[in-house]
Design an enzyme around this catalytic site. Structure first.
Site, PDB file in Angstrom:
ATOM      1  N   HIS A 100      57.004  37.409  76.657  1.00  0.00           N
ATOM      2  CA  HIS A 100      56.812  38.816  76.280  1.00  0.00           C
ATOM      3  C   HIS A 100      58.130  39.421  75.824  1.00  0.00           C
ATOM      4  CE1 HIS A 100      57.811  38.610  80.574  1.00  0.00           C
ATOM      5  NE2 HIS A 100      58.455  39.754  80.410  1.00  0.00           N
ATOM      6  N   HIS A 102      60.245  42.983  75.633  1.00  0.00           N
ATOM      7  CA  HIS A 102      60.376  44.356  76.117  1.00  0.00           C
ATOM      8  C   HIS A 102      60.837  45.206  74.941  1.00  0.00           C
ATOM      9  CE1 HIS A 102      60.544  43.498  80.585  1.00  0.00           C
ATOM     10  NE2 HIS A 102      60.814  42.305  80.107  1.00  0.00           N
TER      11      HIS A 102
HETATM   12  P1  AMP Z   1      60.288  40.073  83.009  1.00  0.00           P
HETATM   13  O1  AMP Z   1      61.288  40.304  84.103  1.00  0.00           O
HETATM   14  O2  AMP Z   1      60.910  39.978  81.649  1.00  0.00           O
HETATM   15  O3  AMP Z   1      59.362  38.926  83.326  1.00  0.00           O
HETATM   16  O4  AMP Z   1      59.433  41.396  82.946  1.00  0.00           O
HETATM   17  C1  AMP Z   1      58.181  41.553  83.521  1.00  0.00           C
HETATM   18  C2  AMP Z   1      57.803  43.001  83.342  1.00  0.00           C
HETATM   19  O5  AMP Z   1      56.403  43.113  83.561  1.00  0.00           O
HETATM   20  C3  AMP Z   1      58.477  43.956  84.337  1.00  0.00           C
HETATM   21  O6  AMP Z   1      59.211  44.936  83.609  1.00  0.00           O
HETATM   22  C4  AMP Z   1      57.311  44.569  85.103  1.00  0.00           C
HETATM   23  O7  AMP Z   1      57.497  45.929  85.389  1.00  0.00           O
HETATM   24  C5  AMP Z   1      56.148  44.351  84.144  1.00  0.00           C
HETATM   25  N1  AMP Z   1      54.837  44.246  84.773  1.00  0.00           N
HETATM   26  C6  AMP Z   1      54.489  43.447  85.802  1.00  0.00           C
HETATM   27  N2  AMP Z   1      53.175  43.604  86.085  1.00  0.00           N
HETATM   28  C7  AMP Z   1      52.696  44.516  85.203  1.00  0.00           C
HETATM   29  C8  AMP Z   1      51.404  45.108  84.989  1.00  0.00           C
HETATM   30  N3  AMP Z   1      50.350  44.797  85.728  1.00  0.00           N
HETATM   31  N4  AMP Z   1      51.284  46.012  83.998  1.00  0.00           N
HETATM   32  C9  AMP Z   1      52.352  46.349  83.229  1.00  0.00           C
HETATM   33  N5  AMP Z   1      53.579  45.819  83.379  1.00  0.00           N
HETATM   34  C10 AMP Z   1      53.751  44.915  84.361  1.00  0.00           C
END
Ligand code: AMP
Ligand code: ZN
Length: 140
Positions: A100, A102
């Site tokens: 993903h 950001h």
């Molecule tokens: P990463 O550290 O790059 O894997 O980022 C994962 C991101 O996913 C974090 O910023 C979380 O806040 C976000 N996240 C986790 N679960 C959810 C969810 N159910 N809906 C929206 N964002 C999420």
């Protein structure tokens, strides 16, 4: 699809999300724990663990879409700038193992700092690193 993956569940609509874009291949939705309001995540609907699993076609389409979404996020959040980040693997801060991007709105006064830099000791050290990267890149 991965049954346990939180982003696959969002893609399958088994978990709620504030979706801002959807097409056949991609989904964008608000991060549940935003750095700033409007912080958006862009995912391929299919499950790929990280950058290295994305095909050239997928990352290309994703990049074009990311550019469009970044412009919408900037305007909607009335931001001064945008950070585009993909954390690749745990050591880089990847927590959700579904690739993903950001898309993070930034404000001149949001108080966030960038990573501290660690300058190279000398020209030889940086040249050696650049050589190593080139060698590997061109030997593939
Ligand atoms: P990463 O550290 O790059 O894997 O980022 C994962 C991101 O996913 C974090 O910023 C979380 O806040 C976000 N996240 C986790 N679960 C959810 C969810 N159910 N809906 C929206 N964002 C999420
Ligand atoms: Zn997944």
């Amino acid at each position: 699809m991965n049954n346990q993956c939180v982003f696959c569940k969002i893609a399958r609509k088994e978990l709620p999300a504030d979706i801002t874009h959807e097409d056949e291949d991609f989904l964008a939705f608000l991060d549940i724990n935003p750095v700033n309001r409007g912080h958006t995540l862009l995912i391929p609907k299919s499950h790929y663990a990280n950058l290295y699993d994305l095909s050239d076609e997928t990352i290309s389409k994703m990049s074009v879409l990311m550019k469009k979404i970044a412009a919408s996020v900037k305007r909607a959040a009335k931001a001064d700038g945008i950070n585009l980040i993909m954390n690749v693997e745990g050591a880089a801060g990847q927590i959700v193992p579904h690739a993903h991007f950001h898309i993070i709105p930034r404000f001149s006064n949001d108080g966030l700092r960038h990573w501290p830099g660690k300058p190279y000791a000398n020209k030889e050290e940086s040249a050696e690193m650049a050589n190593a990267i080139r060698r590997i890149a061109y030997s593939q």
